[in-house]
Write a protein that holds these residues in place. Structure first.
Motif, PDB file in Angstrom:
ATOM      1  N   HIS A 193       0.816  -1.213   0.000  1.00 19.01           N
ATOM      2  CA  HIS A 193       0.000   0.000   0.000  1.00 19.01           C
ATOM      3  C   HIS A 193       0.852   1.265   0.000  1.00 19.01           C
ATOM      4  O   HIS A 193       0.439   2.293  -0.558  1.00 19.01           O
ATOM      5  CB  HIS A 193      -0.964  -0.007   1.193  1.00 19.01           C
ATOM      6  N   GLN A 194       2.027   1.232   0.626  1.00 17.50           N
ATOM      7  CA  GLN A 194       2.932   2.381   0.584  1.00 17.50           C
ATOM      8  C   GLN A 194       3.377   2.664  -0.845  1.00 17.50           C
ATOM      9  O   GLN A 194       3.413   3.815  -1.286  1.00 17.50           O
ATOM     10  CB  GLN A 194       4.164   2.127   1.450  1.00 17.50           C
ATOM     11  N   ILE A 195       3.723   1.602  -1.547  1.00 21.46           N
ATOM     12  CA  ILE A 195       4.145   1.765  -2.941  1.00 21.46           C
ATOM     13  C   ILE A 195       2.978   2.230  -3.794  1.00 21.46           C
ATOM     14  O   ILE A 195       3.135   3.089  -4.681  1.00 21.46           O
ATOM     15  CB  ILE A 195       4.724   0.442  -3.482  1.00 21.46           C
ATOM     16  N   LYS A 196       1.794   1.710  -3.532  1.00 20.31           N
ATOM     17  CA  LYS A 196       0.607   2.140  -4.269  1.00 20.31           C
ATOM     18  C   LYS A 196       0.365   3.641  -4.095  1.00 20.31           C
ATOM     19  O   LYS A 196       0.044   4.344  -5.058  1.00 20.31           O
ATOM     20  CB  LYS A 196      -0.612   1.352  -3.796  1.00 20.31           C
ATOM     21  N   ALA A 197       0.546   4.141  -2.862  1.00 23.07           N
ATOM     22  CA  ALA A 197       0.334   5.561  -2.597  1.00 23.07           C
ATOM     23  C   ALA A 197       1.312   6.420  -3.399  1.00 23.07           C
ATOM     24  O   ALA A 197       0.942   7.475  -3.934  1.00 23.07           O
ATOM     25  CB  ALA A 197       0.472   5.847  -1.103  1.00 23.07           C
ATOM     26  N   ILE A 198       2.565   5.980  -3.496  1.00 22.96           N
ATOM     27  CA  ILE A 198       3.562   6.709  -4.285  1.00 22.96           C
ATOM     28  C   ILE A 198       3.147   6.729  -5.753  1.00 22.96           C
ATOM     29  O   ILE A 198       3.191   7.769  -6.419  1.00 22.96           O
ATOM     30  CB  ILE A 198       4.958   6.075  -4.119  1.00 22.96           C
ATOM     31  N   CYS A 199       2.729   5.580  -6.270  1.00 27.11           N
ATOM     32  CA  CYS A 199       2.341   5.483  -7.678  1.00 27.11           C
ATOM     33  C   CYS A 199       1.125   6.362  -7.978  1.00 27.11           C
ATOM     34  O   CYS A 199       1.080   7.032  -9.018  1.00 27.11           O
ATOM     35  CB  CYS A 199       2.042   4.025  -8.041  1.00 27.11           C
TER      36      CYS A 199
END
Length: 365
Positions: free
Chosen positions: A136-142
């Motif tokens: 989810h952290q990576i999703k937020a960045i994307c």
């Protein structure tokens, strides 16, 4: 020999369905493929699910969908099987390797942020060994950067983070049905997405570019591919899917027993987030600094225990190291210092962990 993994397949569960397929003569595009697609989508919480011949072809198709081409960059988790980066290379784009967290083995958000630029057209997050921690952290960045997120969930069937299963989080998610996976159809894979427009593209492209017509034959509205899953493989998948949660619970118990027996010996388990359900696709530990990992793997064979490395530092492989000369230090460390140990159904939990811990003690004595 205590094997690393045995597929969760029981022939007696499938015999009648196999017989019906042989009697019908319908080996492809039958009712089992259609049912498996719907059941798989429901299980992972996705709106749409499509099958492919492997997770590799699934990833490749996703790059085609996103129109990734020469000159583009794709950020890739650096601790994975080479297929994750091979597909980027194959479409002519540049895989930019993102280092991973020492504890979770997953993509580091800070390293991703530092390497994103105007040429970054997609991010491939790998659920390392089935662990989705940090997704989810990576999703937020994307989402903030407007970059599509592809999840390489080859190992992550049934895993979840923050109440969502892998397959329902990223823009596109790719699964594997290889024999080492919890759900195996011999070979095979799947793509899930929630976007209707992408689903329509996949529906056409994965059917030779065809659409049905009211008359005879098909209307070929685009060029396309044949990466179909046959009926017999769909039956295998359907039968295992009904047992996935039970299988994951059992593997979690095996992992807990290993941790109890191996942590006192200095072995460090892969870290899993508090809001994560980990399917324990591969049971992997970092070995103590005083232990030669390769020598330990070879020595365990003498005790009838199969073991191997965790997985690979992609940027450190001969091909990518020579091509890009950008080796990521943590991924390289994990490549050399992780070990995969047996985890499968049919052997009492404590017997496996105790026997392997005892073997390791003997080897180190």
């Amino acid at each position: 020999m205590i094997r690393l993994m045995k597929p969760y397949l029981r022939y007696e569960d499938m015999e009648q369905d196999f017989r019906e397929v042989f009697e019908s003569g319908i080996f492809t595009r039958g009712r089992n493929v259609e049912a498996f697609s719907a059941e798989f989508a429901e299980y992972v919480g996705a709106k749409h699910a499509f099958f492919a011949t492997s997770a590799t072809t699934a990833l490749w198709v996703c790059l085609r969908l996103l129109k990734i081409s020469p000159g583009d960059e794709v950020a890739v988790s650096d601790f994975s099987f080479p297929a994750t980066a091979n597909v980027v290379e194959d479409v002519g784009a540049h895989p930019v390797f993102i280092d991973v967290d020492l504890a979770t083995f997953n993509m580091r958000p800070d390293d991703l942020e530092a390497k994103i630029n105007e040429r970054t057209k997609a991010v491939i997050f790998v659920d390392a060994l089935g662990n989705p921690t940090g997704l989810h952290q990576i999703k937020a960045i994307c989402e903030r950067r407007g970059i599509p997120l592809i999840e390489d969930a080859a190992c992550a069937i049934g895993s979840m983070e923050a109440g969502q299963k892998c397959g329902a989080i990223a823009d596109l998610t790719c699964f594997s049905f290889h024999p080492r996976k919890l759900l195996s159809t011999g070979e095979g894979g799947a793509i899930t997405t929630r976007r209707d427009d992408w689903a329509e593209w996949l529906r056409v492209k994965l059917a030779h570019g065809a659409k049905g017509t009211q008359g005879l034959g098909l209307d070929f509205v685009d060029y396309g591919y044949n990466f179909r899953l046959p009926e017999l493989q769909a039956i295998m998948g359907r039968k295992q899917l009904t047992r996935m949660d039970e299988v994951i619970d059992r593997r979690s118990a095996v992992r807990a027993s290993y941790i109890e027996h191996l942590m006192p010996l200095g072995f460090i388990p892969q870290d899993v987030g508090r809001d994560v359900r980990y399917n324990v696709q591969s049971l992997v530990f970092r070995v103590p600094e005083t232990v030669d990992r390769d020598a330990l793997v070879h020595s365990l064979k003498d005790f009838e225990v199969e073991a191997t490395l965790g997985t690979y530092c992609l940027s450190g492989t001969t091909y990518f190291r020579h091509r890009y000369a950008d080796v990521q230090p943590t991924a390289l460390h994990l490549d050399a210092r992780t070990i995969t140990l047996p985890c499968y159904e049919g052997v009492p939990v404590d017997i496996v962990a105790e026997r392997i811990a005892s073997s390791i003690k003997t080897i180190r004595a």
